[in-house]
Enzyme design. Structure first.
Site, PDB file in Angstrom:
ATOM      1  N   GLY A  10       0.837  -1.207   0.000  1.00  0.00           N
ATOM      2  CA  GLY A  10       0.000   0.000   0.000  1.00  0.00           C
ATOM      3  C   GLY A  10       0.865   1.247   0.000  1.00  0.00           C
ATOM      4  CG  PHE A  11       0.271   6.108   0.503  1.00  0.00           C
ATOM      5  CD1 PHE A  11       1.285   6.734  -0.223  1.00  0.00           C
ATOM      6  CD2 PHE A  11      -0.305   6.786   1.573  1.00  0.00           C
ATOM      7  CE1 PHE A  11       1.712   8.009   0.115  1.00  0.00           C
ATOM      8  CE2 PHE A  11       0.123   8.062   1.914  1.00  0.00           C
ATOM      9  CZ  PHE A  11       1.131   8.669   1.194  1.00  0.00           C
ATOM     10  CB  ILE A  12       1.789   4.067   4.884  1.00  0.00           C
ATOM     11  CG1 ILE A  12       0.913   5.332   4.857  1.00  0.00           C
ATOM     12  CG2 ILE A  12       2.798   4.141   6.035  1.00  0.00           C
ATOM     13  CD1 ILE A  12       0.160   5.631   6.153  1.00  0.00           C
ATOM     14  N   GLY A  36      -3.684  -1.993  -2.274  1.00  0.00           N
ATOM     15  CA  GLY A  36      -2.256  -1.857  -2.595  1.00  0.00           C
ATOM     16  C   GLY A  36      -2.022  -2.377  -4.003  1.00  0.00           C
ATOM     17  CB  THR A  95     -10.762  -5.900   6.320  1.00  0.00           C
ATOM     18  OG1 THR A  95     -11.545  -6.370   5.247  1.00  0.00           O
ATOM     19  CG2 THR A  95      -9.295  -5.904   5.945  1.00  0.00           C
ATOM     20  CE1 TYR A 149     -10.305   2.544   8.627  1.00  0.00           C
ATOM     21  CE2 TYR A 149     -10.434   4.918   8.936  1.00  0.00           C
ATOM     22  CZ  TYR A 149      -9.688   3.782   8.674  1.00  0.00           C
ATOM     23  OH  TYR A 149      -8.345   3.894   8.462  1.00  0.00           O
TER      24      TYR A 149
END
Ligand code: UDP
Length: 325
Positions: A10-12, A36, A95, A149
């Protein structure tokens, strides 16, 4: 060390992988490539110290095997992005909660160190800024999917604290505030890559609500430096930390700054929340972290300014647009 990063494509996670490799660590990424992508880790594929395992954090035997092989685990895999969360609440809750439970229970067998990624969303509708880690949280009604979330991530933190005290798992929890930078996609609704892309294409820049809502945007490189320092600090065990910038901007200001920095002719268009998300959507008016705990524990303060961040994102989106055309 051998380091496992769930959500490492993923991004981070992909930036974290690159940095850890450059520091001489071996990195295993576990990612289902849902949000990702293999492209994010393409530059590392030939590195002998890098392994990509395509799979799910819900696959318990696989997670047990990988956590066992690792000296440290960064659990970053999660359903992210407000848009995705509002559209797929079942996926989000399952998730986020189940995967964290699987990772923590794997870490418990040999008391492996683990960092659990959480989010500033956990503070919910709280109006007492800056947000301190030990402040009360204030979530909205259960009929509004956005809060699922925040609640799923708050439960992740409670789980991590519980594993710390009951099963001696040396866990650290991190609440990421708005983290942005190269490689972040606007596909899941994140504002900065969206604005930059719109500005570069001279399309309307879509500000949701009245644009007076404010955020602090931190560079992903700062976020990574912070969590690596937390990994290296014994004092970080059993505690939760805010990670983010304290430079505040309204979303309307952000739109103007992006437009100016990109030399764009885009108009700024205000879109009601109901149109952007769903009926009854609730946004937070302000979100500022108190980063004193992070500083006292690691000596780290975010360094990159919003001007630098916008510049980096413009550069990155320009090359993405050039590849696409
Ligand atoms: N936002 C916006 N236009 C967009 C995307 C987002 O005005 O195209 C707003 C969003 O409503 C929120 C802020 O920008 O107030 C930050 O949104 P993001 O999803 O990046 O992060 P959040 O702070 O909501 O987690």
């Amino acid at each position: 060390m051998r380091i496992l990063i769930t959500g490492g494509a993923g991004f981070i996670g992909s930036h974290l992988s690159e940095r850890l490799l450059s520091l001489g660590h071996a990195v295993t990424v576990l990612d289902d490539l849902s949000t990702g992508s293999a492209d994010n880790v393409a530059s590392m594929r030939d590195n002998k110290d890098f392994k990509l395992r395509v799979g799910s954090c819900l696959d318990e035997p696989l997670v047990i095997e990988l956590v066992d092989q690792a000296d440290y685990t960064f659990h970053l895999a999660a359903a992210v992005g407000v848009k995705l969360i509002v559209e797929r609440p079942v996926h989000t809750i399952e998730t986020n909660v189940r995967a964290t439970e699987v990772v923590l229970s794997a870490a418990a067998t040999k008391q492996k160190r683990v960092l659990i990624a959480s989010t500033s969303e956990v503070y919910g509708k709280s109006e007492k800024v800056p947000f301190h880690e030990d402040d009360d949280i204030s979530l909205g009604a259960t009929c509004r999917s956005r809060w699922a979330y925040a609640c799923s991530k708050a439960l992740d933190e409670w789980l991590a604290f519980a594993y710390c005290t009951e099963k001696d798992v040396p866990a650290t929890m991190v609440r990421f505030f708005n983290t942005v930078g190269p490689r972040q996609t606007g596909r899941y609704g994140m504002v900065l890559p969206n604005f930059v892309r719109q500005a570069l294409k001279n399309e309307p820049i879509t500000v949701y609500g009245d644009g007076k809502q404010a955020r602090c945007f931190g560079h992903v490189f700062d976020a990574i430096e912070a969590i690596i320092r937390l990994m290296n600090s014994d004092n970080a065990v059993g505690r939760v930390f805010n990670v983010g910038s304290t430079e505040e901007t309204t979303i309307e200001e952000l739109a103007i700054r992006v437009r100016d920095a990109a030399n764009s002719h885009s108009e700024i268009q205000f879109i009601p929340y109901e149109e952007a998300y769903a009926e009854g959507f609730e946004d937070m008016p302000r979100r500022i972290p108190d980063v004193n705990r992070l500083f006292e524990t690691t000596g780290f303060k975010p360094e990159r300014t919003l001007t630098e961040i916008i510049g980096d994102v413009i550069k990155d989106q320009k090359s993405t647009l050039a590849r696409e055309s």
